[in-house]
Design a protein around this motif. Structure first.
Motif, PDB file in Angstrom:
ATOM      1  N   ARG A 146     -31.148  23.481   0.675  1.00 41.50           N
ATOM      2  CA  ARG A 146     -32.106  24.299  -0.089  1.00 41.50           C
ATOM      3  C   ARG A 146     -33.496  23.661  -0.066  1.00 41.50           C
ATOM      4  NH1 ARG A 146     -30.925  28.182  -3.603  1.00 41.50           N
ATOM      5  NH2 ARG A 146     -28.768  27.494  -3.886  1.00 41.50           N
ATOM      6  N   ARG A 147     -33.544  22.320  -0.058  1.00 35.63           N
ATOM      7  CA  ARG A 147     -34.821  21.598  -0.026  1.00 35.63           C
ATOM      8  C   ARG A 147     -35.348  21.417   1.395  1.00 35.63           C
ATOM      9  NH1 ARG A 147     -32.891  16.756  -4.198  1.00 35.63           N
ATOM     10  NH2 ARG A 147     -32.189  18.154  -5.867  1.00 35.63           N
ATOM     11  N   GLY A 148     -34.626  21.905   2.376  1.00 35.76           N
ATOM     12  CA  GLY A 148     -35.064  21.795   3.769  1.00 35.76           C
ATOM     13  C   GLY A 148     -34.976  20.390   4.335  1.00 35.76           C
ATOM     14  N   LEU A 149     -34.073  19.568   3.770  1.00 32.03           N
ATOM     15  CA  LEU A 149     -34.019  18.160   4.158  1.00 32.03           C
ATOM     16  C   LEU A 149     -32.961  17.855   5.210  1.00 32.03           C
ATOM     17  CD1 LEU A 149     -34.525  16.546   0.633  1.00 32.03           C
ATOM     18  CD2 LEU A 149     -36.200  16.805   2.474  1.00 32.03           C
ATOM     19  N   ILE A 150     -31.994  18.765   5.402  1.00 36.25           N
ATOM     20  CA  ILE A 150     -30.994  18.562   6.446  1.00 36.25           C
ATOM     21  C   ILE A 150     -30.920  19.802   7.322  1.00 36.25           C
ATOM     22  CG2 ILE A 150     -29.613  16.908   5.126  1.00 36.25           C
ATOM     23  CD1 ILE A 150     -27.644  19.192   4.501  1.00 36.25           C
ATOM     24  N   GLU A 151     -30.352  19.600   8.508  1.00 39.50           N
ATOM     25  CA  GLU A 151     -30.263  20.705   9.470  1.00 39.50           C
ATOM     26  C   GLU A 151     -29.009  21.533   9.248  1.00 39.50           C
ATOM     27  OE1 GLU A 151     -29.643  21.089  14.286  1.00 39.50           O
ATOM     28  OE2 GLU A 151     -30.890  19.463  13.512  1.00 39.50           O
ATOM     29  N   ALA A 152     -27.893  20.851   8.989  1.00 37.85           N
ATOM     30  CA  ALA A 152     -26.610  21.530   8.806  1.00 37.85           C
ATOM     31  C   ALA A 152     -25.653  20.556   8.138  1.00 37.85           C
ATOM     32  CB  ALA A 152     -26.043  21.988  10.152  1.00 37.85           C
ATOM     33  N   ALA A 153     -24.502  21.078   7.689  1.00 37.92           N
ATOM     34  CA  ALA A 153     -23.549  20.204   7.016  1.00 37.92           C
ATOM     35  C   ALA A 153     -22.127  20.714   7.161  1.00 37.92           C
ATOM     36  CB  ALA A 153     -23.898  20.075   5.528  1.00 37.92           C
ATOM     37  N   VAL A 154     -21.214  19.772   7.048  1.00 36.64           N
ATOM     38  CA  VAL A 154     -19.796  20.049   6.883  1.00 36.64           C
ATOM     39  C   VAL A 154     -19.418  19.552   5.495  1.00 36.64           C
ATOM     40  CG1 VAL A 154     -17.460  19.429   7.618  1.00 36.64           C
ATOM     41  CG2 VAL A 154     -19.254  19.839   9.335  1.00 36.64           C
ATOM     42  N   ALA A 155     -18.742  20.385   4.723  1.00 36.98           N
ATOM     43  CA  ALA A 155     -18.250  19.986   3.409  1.00 36.98           C
ATOM     44  C   ALA A 155     -16.734  19.897   3.500  1.00 36.98           C
ATOM     45  CB  ALA A 155     -18.673  20.994   2.340  1.00 36.98           C
ATOM     46  N   GLY A 156     -16.210  18.693   3.461  1.00 40.05           N
ATOM     47  CA  GLY A 156     -14.780  18.495   3.624  1.00 40.05           C
ATOM     48  C   GLY A 156     -14.090  18.271   2.289  1.00 40.05           C
ATOM     49  N   GLU A 157     -12.955  18.922   2.097  1.00 38.41           N
ATOM     50  CA  GLU A 157     -12.170  18.764   0.868  1.00 38.41           C
ATOM     51  C   GLU A 157     -10.687  18.821   1.200  1.00 38.41           C
ATOM     52  OE1 GLU A 157     -11.502  18.037  -2.038  1.00 38.41           O
ATOM     53  OE2 GLU A 157     -13.497  17.553  -2.788  1.00 38.41           O
TER      54      GLU A 157
END
Length: 231
Positions: A39-50
């Motif tokens: 939301r803050r434009g600080l990362i390109e993409a992410a994986v959220a693992g659970e």
């Protein structure tokens, strides 16, 4: 806390994620960290693992409601099994678990890492054991931070693979960079710890016959280290 307003602890973790990173947030819970960073434009993409179904569902809901389904993939997986080589992950965060649990996740999933990732770790206890693993696997500690929130002391450890590195037993126990900076939060933590450990040692001494000598010896050594640190 939500994806708009992180806790102080997660804000300090977020500050250590490199700008433009492709993040794997392992044990992501509600996925607040990756969503806030995107939301803050600080990362390109992410994986959220659970690994937990309830948390996996909560993370998926947070991502859907934020509209970031194209940039954040929520995966039901055990530890670093959430990461695939095609993700080109450049940073890995593991927060809110015991240091031994983080160590075990890293150890069992080490083959999933390229060796170029930055690790941003926020253990709840077990920091010496985690530092020991980092040292044994060639990860140099780049940053250490300590903050107190809701009457708990939280440590943040940032590390990258660098080749052989050696830390003394005291550095593993306290943190090599903490020993250099000796911040007020660090001193406060160990003042409280010293009082607790002295009370524990007194109790063990009264029950000496029922307590292994090694336990008393280890605790006595820790008390000596802390006393020297504060002295």
């Amino acid at each position: 806390m939500n994806e708009h307003t992180l806790s102080r602890r997660l804000e300090r973790v977020a500050a250590r994620v490199p700008v433009g990173a492709r993040l794997a947030d392992i044990g992501s819970d509600h996925a607040y960290l990756p969503v806030a960073l995107l939301r803050r434009g600080l990362i390109e993409a992410a994986v959220a693992g659970e690994i937990a179904l309830t948390a996996f569902a909560a993370a998926g809901r947070t991502v859907r409601e934020s509209g970031f389904e194209q940039q954040i993939e929520v995966r039901l997986a055990d530890g670093l099994d959430a990461i695939d080589a095609s993700d080109e992950v450049s940073a890995v965060s593991l927060c809110g678990m015991g240091g031994e649990t983080i160590r075990d996740i890293l150890d069992s999933g080490l083959s999933r890492l390229s060796g170029r990732e930055r690790l941003i770790l926020q253990p709840n206890g077990g920091e010496p054991e985690l530092r020991q693993w980092l040292m044994e696997n060639g990860f140099r500690i780049l940053h250490e931070e300590l903050l107190r929130e809701n009457r708990f002391d939280y440590e943040i450890i940032v590390a990258e693979r660098s080749g052989p590195v050696a830390y003394s037993p005291e550095e593993l126990y306290f943190g090599p960079l903490h020993l250099q900076s000796r911040s007020p939060a660090f001193i406060d933590k160990w003042q409280r710890a010293l009082a607790r450990k002295r009370r524990t040692l007194e109790g063990l001494a009264r029950a000496r016959g029922a307590v292994p000598e090694q336990t008393i010896s280890d605790l006595s050594l820790q008390i000596r280290w802390i006393t020297e640190l504060l002295g």
